[in-house]
Design an enzyme around this catalytic site. Structure first.
Site, mmCIF file in Angstrom:
data_model
loop_
_atom_site.group_PDB
_atom_site.id
_atom_site.type_symbol
_atom_site.label_atom_id
_atom_site.label_comp_id
_atom_site.label_asym_id
_atom_site.label_seq_id
_atom_site.Cartn_x
_atom_site.Cartn_y
_atom_site.Cartn_z
ATOM 1 N N HIS A 1 18.707 15.002 -27.246
ATOM 2 C CA HIS A 1 17.253 14.827 -27.297
ATOM 3 C C HIS A 1 16.625 16.128 -26.852
ATOM 4 O O HIS A 1 17.280 16.955 -26.212
ATOM 5 C CB HIS A 1 16.827 13.662 -26.382
ATOM 6 C CG HIS A 1 17.422 13.720 -24.995
ATOM 7 N ND1 HIS A 1 16.885 14.486 -23.999
ATOM 8 C CD2 HIS A 1 18.540 13.151 -24.460
ATOM 9 C CE1 HIS A 1 17.632 14.356 -22.898
ATOM 10 N NE2 HIS A 1 18.648 13.562 -23.155
ATOM 11 N N TYR B 1 32.897 5.142 -24.952
ATOM 12 C CA TYR B 1 32.849 4.046 -23.968
ATOM 13 C C TYR B 1 33.692 2.896 -24.513
ATOM 14 O O TYR B 1 33.331 2.295 -25.526
ATOM 15 C CB TYR B 1 31.391 3.607 -23.748
ATOM 16 C CG TYR B 1 30.465 4.798 -23.591
ATOM 17 C CD1 TYR B 1 30.271 5.399 -22.349
ATOM 18 C CD2 TYR B 1 29.836 5.366 -24.712
ATOM 19 C CE1 TYR B 1 29.451 6.516 -22.219
ATOM 20 C CE2 TYR B 1 29.021 6.486 -24.592
ATOM 21 C CZ TYR B 1 28.834 7.051 -23.349
ATOM 22 O OH TYR B 1 28.028 8.167 -23.227
ATOM 23 N N HIS C 1 25.221 5.843 -28.878
ATOM 24 C CA HIS C 1 23.946 6.572 -28.736
ATOM 25 C C HIS C 1 23.986 7.852 -29.554
ATOM 26 O O HIS C 1 25.028 8.202 -30.095
ATOM 27 C CB HIS C 1 23.630 6.845 -27.263
ATOM 28 C CG HIS C 1 24.661 7.648 -26.512
ATOM 29 N ND1 HIS C 1 24.771 9.018 -26.638
ATOM 30 C CD2 HIS C 1 25.638 7.282 -25.627
ATOM 31 C CE1 HIS C 1 25.749 9.455 -25.841
ATOM 32 N NE2 HIS C 1 26.296 8.421 -25.231
ATOM 33 N N ASP D 1 0.818 -1.221 0.000
ATOM 34 C CA ASP D 1 0.000 0.000 0.000
ATOM 35 C C ASP D 1 0.853 1.274 0.000
ATOM 36 O O ASP D 1 0.380 2.348 0.347
ATOM 37 C CB ASP D 1 -0.956 -0.014 1.200
ATOM 38 C CG ASP D 1 -0.196 -0.065 2.520
ATOM 39 O OD1 ASP D 1 1.038 -0.285 2.498
ATOM 40 O OD2 ASP D 1 -0.840 0.117 3.572
ATOM 41 N N ASP E 1 25.698 11.322 -14.397
ATOM 42 C CA ASP E 1 24.607 11.842 -15.224
ATOM 43 C C ASP E 1 23.443 12.055 -14.274
ATOM 44 O O ASP E 1 22.782 11.104 -13.860
ATOM 45 C CB ASP E 1 24.262 10.834 -16.332
ATOM 46 C CG ASP E 1 23.228 11.369 -17.310
ATOM 47 O OD1 ASP E 1 22.580 12.387 -17.000
ATOM 48 O OD2 ASP E 1 23.076 10.749 -18.380
ATOM 49 N N GLU F 1 25.249 15.690 -25.897
ATOM 50 C CA GLU F 1 25.872 14.730 -24.987
ATOM 51 C C GLU F 1 26.647 13.617 -25.670
ATOM 52 O O GLU F 1 26.315 12.435 -25.519
ATOM 53 C CB GLU F 1 24.801 14.111 -24.070
ATOM 54 C CG GLU F 1 23.552 13.579 -24.786
ATOM 55 C CD GLU F 1 22.593 12.904 -23.814
ATOM 56 O OE1 GLU F 1 23.043 12.027 -23.057
ATOM 57 O OE2 GLU F 1 21.408 13.261 -23.798
ATOM 58 N N HIS G 1 13.326 13.253 -21.767
ATOM 59 C CA HIS G 1 13.319 13.034 -23.219
ATOM 60 C C HIS G 1 12.008 13.638 -23.695
ATOM 61 O O HIS G 1 10.974 12.977 -23.689
ATOM 62 C CB HIS G 1 13.419 11.538 -23.559
ATOM 63 C CG HIS G 1 14.710 10.927 -23.096
ATOM 64 N ND1 HIS G 1 14.892 9.587 -22.922
ATOM 65 C CD2 HIS G 1 15.899 11.500 -22.765
ATOM 66 C CE1 HIS G 1 16.133 9.351 -22.503
ATOM 67 N NE2 HIS G 1 16.760 10.500 -22.398
ATOM 68 N N ARG H 1 31.226 10.785 -20.841
ATOM 69 C CA ARG H 1 30.162 11.532 -21.532
ATOM 70 C C ARG H 1 30.187 12.942 -20.972
ATOM 71 O O ARG H 1 30.468 13.135 -19.779
ATOM 72 C CB ARG H 1 28.793 10.870 -21.320
ATOM 73 C CG ARG H 1 27.641 11.637 -21.963
ATOM 74 C CD ARG H 1 26.346 10.811 -22.104
ATOM 75 N NE ARG H 1 25.759 10.414 -20.850
ATOM 76 C CZ ARG H 1 25.829 9.194 -20.345
ATOM 77 N NH1 ARG H 1 26.457 8.233 -20.993
ATOM 78 N NH2 ARG H 1 25.261 8.920 -19.177
ATOM 79 N N ASP I 1 19.438 18.019 -17.246
ATOM 80 C CA ASP I 1 20.056 16.731 -17.600
ATOM 81 C C ASP I 1 21.528 16.999 -17.902
ATOM 82 O O ASP I 1 21.853 17.490 -18.980
ATOM 83 C CB ASP I 1 19.310 16.162 -18.821
ATOM 84 C CG ASP I 1 19.830 14.801 -19.253
ATOM 85 O OD1 ASP I 1 20.689 14.228 -18.564
ATOM 86 O OD2 ASP I 1 19.363 14.319 -20.310
ATOM 87 N N GLU J 1 27.616 16.253 -21.064
ATOM 88 C CA GLU J 1 26.251 16.605 -21.469
ATOM 89 C C GLU J 1 25.842 17.959 -20.921
ATOM 90 O O GLU J 1 25.906 18.200 -19.716
ATOM 91 C CB GLU J 1 25.268 15.537 -20.949
ATOM 92 C CG GLU J 1 23.817 15.875 -21.207
ATOM 93 C CD GLU J 1 22.855 14.751 -20.835
ATOM 94 O OE1 GLU J 1 23.160 14.002 -19.888
ATOM 95 O OE2 GLU J 1 21.805 14.633 -21.499
ATOM 96 N N HIS K 1 23.216 2.731 -18.920
ATOM 97 C CA HIS K 1 22.154 3.028 -17.946
ATOM 98 C C HIS K 1 22.489 2.447 -16.567
ATOM 99 O O HIS K 1 21.601 1.948 -15.878
ATOM 100 C CB HIS K 1 20.808 2.499 -18.456
ATOM 101 C CG HIS K 1 20.313 3.255 -19.651
ATOM 102 N ND1 HIS K 1 19.388 2.746 -20.532
ATOM 103 C CD2 HIS K 1 20.616 4.485 -20.124
ATOM 104 C CE1 HIS K 1 19.149 3.640 -21.493
ATOM 105 N NE2 HIS K 1 19.890 4.696 -21.265
HETATM 106 N N1 GLY Z 1 19.947 10.995 -18.475
HETATM 107 C C1 GLY Z 1 19.252 10.597 -19.616
HETATM 108 C C2 GLY Z 1 19.893 11.078 -20.826
HETATM 109 O O1 GLY Z 1 20.972 11.621 -20.769
HETATM 110 O O2 GLY Z 1 19.348 10.997 -21.889
HETATM 111 MN MN MN Z 2 20.326 13.361 -21.880
HETATM 112 MN MN MN Z 3 21.753 12.617 -19.056
#
Ligand code: GLY
Ligand code: MN
Ligand code: MN
Length: 435
Positions: A353, A387, A349, A36, A259, A383, A360, A404, A270, A406, A242
């Site tokens: 975005h 890797y 990637h 609950d 991140d 970003e 996103h 990365r 982000d 970003e 991820h």
């Molecule tokens: N943290 C999600 C992205 O960078 O798209």
């Molecule tokens: Mn992002």
């Molecule tokens: Mn991110």
């Protein structure tokens, strides 16, 4: 513009785009976490964009008429309830919500099933996000069937169902000055969090300790939540895109990829930064880092009105491909590496975005089959990363480097504005802050 006027203007604009028909936009349901206990509540972004209303159990109905002055916005929401308010807190109730948020009409959510068939009767088009929530889909089709059953009374059911998101995504993809202000504030909180993370990182600490420092700044400065699950990834963990366990020890000589971004008043930030756990980049870490930074700089430079959505990605790819060749990680020319997609082994990637109410965010990336043009008010992330997993044909000194960088960028009339510029990213700035 005060915020009630802002939300009202959005509803008017939506009604004008609908021409004639009814839009049904429910907010998000409350979701059970276990037994609950519920997850912290987060409203639906479309519903919030049009209402500013944050309570659960709300539905917005926009009735658009050919004569615009006859269009109306109706809120269905929870009733006032003394007992529930003692346990769970304040509820606006329909009357106060109507005045506070500028709706034309407001009713108890308990009247929704009774009123919807009449609101849908003889309207040509239903605007609704079909397929987003099975329970709502069933309820909405139930109302349509009820209208159909009244055909002998001379009413007709909507002949057309349009996805409400098609109109709303195009509204959301261009941010107003008010939205950009909130996003700037969200970015300011997140950049402070990243600076603090850099200052407090040391060999021997756990990833989750650094995660806690980030979240401490988010909440201390009034952000409601992280905008997504924070990634705090030391060493090889940074090569898991991820990675969210955040439960490993930070080792001397490793990099740390973070991140993390807060959500403030519905809007996401982000940010990714990557820095050495011990405060000093090794020569090979510095080489790869500066490659990713050069790719990011090239990508950000191409964020301007008239560029296509894909231009920043292509700009980043060119720099990365050349770097991978220089490092001996890829063979051939830059064009070969891009055409064969050999770069994907180290950069799998895309370069960004849309960013807004959702991390996103809403909005198409192609229009009529072509990458869309960037316009002032669009907000996006930039970003690029790299890797490098251990493999036989990769020199071992590159192994387990995951980087990365970003930033959150808004397109302006003359180019762009980096909302997250206060988070250090040159090697010198990072090493200085960590000293
Ligand atoms: N943290 C999600 C992205 O960078 O798209
Ligand atoms: Mn992002
Ligand atoms: Mn991110």
């Amino acid at each position: 513009m005060n915020s009630t006027k802002l939300y009202k203007a959005r509803r008017h604009y939506l009604a004008s785009q609908m021409q004639r028909g009814v839009a049904i936009i429910p907010t998000a349901p409350e979701r059970l976490r276990n037994r609950d206990a519920y997850y912290p509540y987060r409203f639906d972004s479309y519903f919030y964009y049009l209402t500013g209303f944050r309570e659960p159990e709300g539905v917005l109905v926009v009735v658009a008429e050919t004569n615009q002055s006859e269009s109306k916005s109706i809120l269905f929401c929870r009733d006032k309830d003394q007992t529930r308010e003692i346990w769970d807190g304040f509820r606006f109730g329909p009357d106060v919500a109507k005045e506070t948020f500028g709706f034309d009409e407001a009713y108890s959510i308990s009247r929704l099933d009774e009123m919807m068939p009449d609101l849908l009767a003889s309207q040509p088009t239903l605007f609704y996000a079909l397929g987003q929530d099975a329970a709502w889909d069933a309820r909405v089709t139930g109302w349509i069937n009820q209208v159909r059953e009244q055909v002998r009374k001379g009413v007709s059911a909507p002949a057309k169902i349009c996805d409400s998101r098609t109109l709303l995504d195009e509204m959301r993809v261009i941010k107003s000055a008010e939205e950009i202000d909130v996003m700037k504030n969200a970015a300011a909180i997140s950049t402070e969090a990243h600076r603090r993370a850099m200052q407090l990182t040391q060999p021997g600490k756990q990833e989750y300790e650094i995660e806690a420092e980030l979240h401490y700044i988010f909440r201390r400065r009034g952000a409601q939540a992280p905008a997504y699950t924070s990634i705090v990834a030391g060493g090889a963990n940074a090569c898991v895109l991820h990675y969210i366990e955040n439960n490993a020890k930070l080792e001397d000589g490793d990099l740390l990829l973070i991140d993390a971004g807060c959500e403030l008043d519905g809007y996401a930030s982000d940010i990714t930064r990557t820095f050495p756990v011990n405060g000093k980049f090794s020569p090979v870490q510095k080489d790869v880092y500066e490659l990713v930074l050069a790719a990011q700089t090239a990508a950000i430079t191409s964020v301007k009105p008239g560029s296509t959505w894909d231009d920043p990605h292509q700009a980043a790819l060119k720099v990365l491909a050349q770097g991978f060749i220089d490092f001996g990680l890829c063979q051939g020319t830059v064009d070969d590496v891009i055409e064969s997609e050999a770069y994907k082994r180290f950069y799998m990637h895309r370069t960004g975005h849309w960013l807004g109410l959702d991390v996103h965010d809403a909005g198409d990336y192609k229009l009529h089959g072509s990458w869309r043009l960037l316009q002032p008010g669009m907000t996006l992330t930039v970003e690029p990363g790299c890797y490098i997993r251990p493999a036989e044909n990769v020199p071992p000194h590159f192994w387990n480097i995951g980087i990365r960088i970003e930033d959150d960028v808004v397109v302006t009339e003359t180019g762009n504005d980096i909302l997250t510029v206060a988070a250090p990213k040159s090697v010198a700035e990072i090493e200085e802050l960590m000293r």
